[in-house]
Write an enzyme that holds these catalytic residues in place. Sequence first.
Site, PDB file in Angstrom:
ATOM      1  N   TYR A 109     -17.338  29.880  -1.187  1.00 42.62           N
ATOM      2  CA  TYR A 109     -17.259  30.795  -2.324  1.00 42.62           C
ATOM      3  C   TYR A 109     -18.337  30.410  -3.316  1.00 42.62           C
ATOM      4  CZ  TYR A 109     -15.673  33.153  -6.531  1.00 42.62           C
ATOM      5  OH  TYR A 109     -15.628  33.944  -7.651  1.00 42.62           O
ATOM      6  N   GLU A 197     -20.682  37.719  -7.456  1.00 42.83           N
ATOM      7  CA  GLU A 197     -19.717  36.974  -6.641  1.00 42.83           C
ATOM      8  C   GLU A 197     -20.055  37.127  -5.167  1.00 42.83           C
ATOM      9  OE1 GLU A 197     -15.009  36.404  -6.927  1.00 42.83           O
ATOM     10  OE2 GLU A 197     -15.570  38.398  -6.226  1.00 42.83           O
TER      11      GLU A 197
END
Length: 217
Positions: A109, A197
């Site tokens: 992530y 993101e």
Amino acid sequence: MNIHEHQAKKILKEFGAPAPNGITIFNINELKDKVKKFKTSNLVVKAQIHAGGRGKAGGIKIVNNEEELITEARNMFGKTLVTHQTGLSGRKVKRIYIEETYDIEKEFYLSCLVDRSSSKIAFISSAEGGTEIEEVAKNNPKKISTVKLNLTESVSAENIIKIIQPFALSGKLQEQAFYLIQSIYKILIEKDANLIEINPLILTKDGNLLCLNAKIT
């Protein structure tokens, strides 16, 4: 800024960040001509809506041949997806994004955002990719790294090392990660974005980093 995944990936590529090869379909009649650009029949079909949770709602489908591709694309166009972010009325699929699939070794992530509470730029990274960062924060908070920076022209090597520390990369992969961090930082500044993101950022089995899913707001 509120853009679709396919638009976010186009921006990533423009700034030199690695993203999968893909095409956008606005009409099912475009499908056969546009898919000719792919060198593989192993593809993923993604509904393009402004909401998370598409996969659980049936908005992401992996296909292995042209017949499956046509079937899933037809089924997805015009479908109303209901996710935890859409509300009960859901959102209708008016465009789909088709891209190549990759053999995945690991998932990470990575995000870059404006942290208004500190007036700094924050990078959040975790080796727990592929799940919502809120879940990771709740269940494994120690697996999340946050690095806050003052606004500068680029990210220092010292800070990049801190950002990618959870990924445990070395050699060529560390070099790729350095370039990726600088790329998304530049996007945030030049596009006046609030958040970039990448979830997941993947390590492919042939040894490359790739932005598999991307969101820019």
